[in-house]
Enzyme design. Structure first.
Site, mmCIF file in Angstrom:
data_model
loop_
_atom_site.group_PDB
_atom_site.id
_atom_site.type_symbol
_atom_site.label_atom_id
_atom_site.label_comp_id
_atom_site.label_asym_id
_atom_site.label_seq_id
_atom_site.Cartn_x
_atom_site.Cartn_y
_atom_site.Cartn_z
ATOM 1 N N GLY A 115 7.380 -63.302 -30.418
ATOM 2 C CA GLY A 115 6.684 -63.005 -29.167
ATOM 3 C C GLY A 115 5.305 -62.413 -29.420
ATOM 4 C CG ASP A 116 3.890 -59.538 -26.698
ATOM 5 O OD1 ASP A 116 5.031 -59.456 -27.203
ATOM 6 O OD2 ASP A 116 3.492 -58.801 -25.780
ATOM 7 C CB THR A 118 6.029 -62.043 -33.855
ATOM 8 O OG1 THR A 118 7.242 -61.292 -33.722
ATOM 9 C CG2 THR A 118 6.071 -62.855 -35.141
ATOM 10 C CG ASP A 140 10.905 -61.302 -21.546
ATOM 11 O OD1 ASP A 140 12.090 -61.415 -21.192
ATOM 12 O OD2 ASP A 140 10.494 -60.377 -22.265
ATOM 13 C CG MET A 182 17.034 -59.093 -20.442
ATOM 14 S SD MET A 182 17.157 -59.675 -22.140
ATOM 15 C CE MET A 182 18.298 -58.470 -22.817
ATOM 16 N N GLY A 183 13.375 -58.878 -18.234
ATOM 17 C CA GLY A 183 12.004 -59.034 -17.734
ATOM 18 C C GLY A 183 11.401 -57.661 -17.545
ATOM 19 N NE ARG A 184 10.334 -55.842 -22.868
ATOM 20 C CZ ARG A 184 10.283 -55.946 -24.171
ATOM 21 N NH1 ARG A 184 10.643 -54.943 -24.913
ATOM 22 N NH2 ARG A 184 9.846 -57.042 -24.747
ATOM 23 C CB ILE A 285 25.251 -62.593 -21.264
ATOM 24 C CG1 ILE A 285 26.480 -61.819 -21.734
ATOM 25 C CG2 ILE A 285 25.653 -63.953 -20.705
ATOM 26 C CD1 ILE A 285 27.432 -61.420 -20.653
#
Ligand code: F6P
Length: 361
Positions: A115-116, A118, A140, A182-184, A285
């Protein structure tokens, strides 16, 4: 040519498709060698964390979730948590050690799948002279430099199926069901799953919610003779007069962990008089298990394109997809911006047209 590949950050359905495609393309089309670095970049900080990846070694991994190379959230070598003799932990720059190890192993190029965080690490190594190619991944789907990341489609399908199941139990018991996904920072999973799963209320990090508006939607449905409601809440959604709900115990070097958004909302709804309300937290999950067709295809196409970039000597790029076309962008562009749901955009407008409330009025 010897190419290294590592998978960093949270696991994500489609990672194995990337690895498999990169290995087949590198070995079969170019006759190169591929070295898998295990456990993210920690594999470059410790001995015995390398695996030679041949087509035989990647046989059968396409339908598998997770990553055969392992992953970690603790592996940022530019600020690695190192325990001191007095027991304290200090973020330390171990990148020179990583560069030495890469030279020792004889890697000519590195593929960084992640992701961002990395991709920012990939850019850091590029600035130190390493030939790198980035491959974006996150369930996400919040990287601005690509229309889609693999993993997102699988996560949305799992969340949609959860909503379908909650629908029948909500209807049978005249209940309000709250599903936390999920989804911060971005509510893409909540928005897509909520629209596809027929949610009545979708609460996103991008649109602060008002409890009265959520209660109003539930009451309006009851007045029209529908005694149940489905609410989808992203883990990073917050009330207009409060903060995001954070989990306890995140450590140095790890991202903030979110948790409790659904439980908090359920408590608020109960205090406001809604008696039969239940929370379901989907959690990991959403990230586990076999990838969808879309994610296998996207992972495969990303892996093939990444090796193509290495073959052309076009380093410092991150592969992406725009529309249906695979391409690439400069890594610096890739790590610049998060892609967030536009509260005034087409998708939210379409959701409102079919009666979905975002808790904002
Ligand atoms: O970024 C992917 C993601 O799944 C987020 O949606 C979620 O907040 C986070 O990772 C969870 O991280 P962990 O697996 O470390 O708890």
């Amino acid at each position: 040519m010897r190419v290294g590949i590592s998978t960093g950050g949270g696991d994500c359905p489609g990672l194995n498709a990337v690895i498999r495609a990169a290995v087949h393309t590198a070995v079969s089309s170019h006759g190169w060698e591929v070295v898998g670095i295990e456990d993210g970049l920690q594999g470059l900080l410790q001995p015995r964390k390398l695996v030679s990846l041949s087509p035989a070694r990647v046989r059968g991994i396409l339908p598998l979730g997770g990553t055969i190379l392992g992953s970690t959230n603790r592996g940022n070598p530019f600020s690695y948590p190192v325990e001191q003799p007095d027991g304290s932990v200090v973020a330390t720059d171990l990148s020179p050690r990583v560069m030495d190890r890469i030279r020792d192993i004889g890697l000519d190029a590195m593929l960084f799948v992640g992701g961002d965080g990395t991709q920012a690490i990939a850019q850091g190594f590029r600035e130190r002279g390493l030939d790198v190619v980035g491959i974006p991944k996150t369930i996400d789907n919040d990287l601005d430099a690509t229309d889609y990341t693999f993993g997102f489609d699988t996560a949305v399908n799992i969340a949609m199926e959860a909503l379908d199941r909650l629908h029948t139990t909500a209807e049978s018991h005249d209940r309000v069901m709250v599903l936390e996904v999920m989804g911060r920072d971005a509510g893409w999973i909540a928005l897509h799953a909520g629209m596809a799963g027929g949610a009545d209320v979708i609460l996103l990090p991008e649109i602060p919610y008002h409890l009265d508006a959520v209660l109003g939607k539930i009451a309006a449905r009851r007045r029209s003779g529908t005694n149940f409601s489905l609410v989808v809440i992203a883990e990073g959604a917050a009330p207009a007069d409060g903060d995001v709900a954070l989990a306890e115990g995140a450590r140095i070097g790890q991202a903030r962990r979110y948790g409790g958004a659904a439980e908090r909302l359920v408590e608020q709804l109960r205090e406001a008089g809604e008696e039969d309300v239940r929370a379901t937290v989907l959690g990991h999950i959403q990230r586990g298990g076999t990838p969808t067709h879309f994610d296998r295809m996207l992972g495969t196409r990303f892996g093939v394109h990444a090796i193509g970039l290495v073959a052309e000597g076009r380093f410092g790029r991150m592969v992406n997809i725009r529309g249906t076309t695979i391409g690439d962008v400069d890594l610096r562009e890739a790590i610049g911006e998060l892609k967030r749901v536009d509260p005034d955009g087409q998708l939210v407008a379409a959701a409102r047209s079919v009666g979905i409330s975002f808790g904002d009025g």
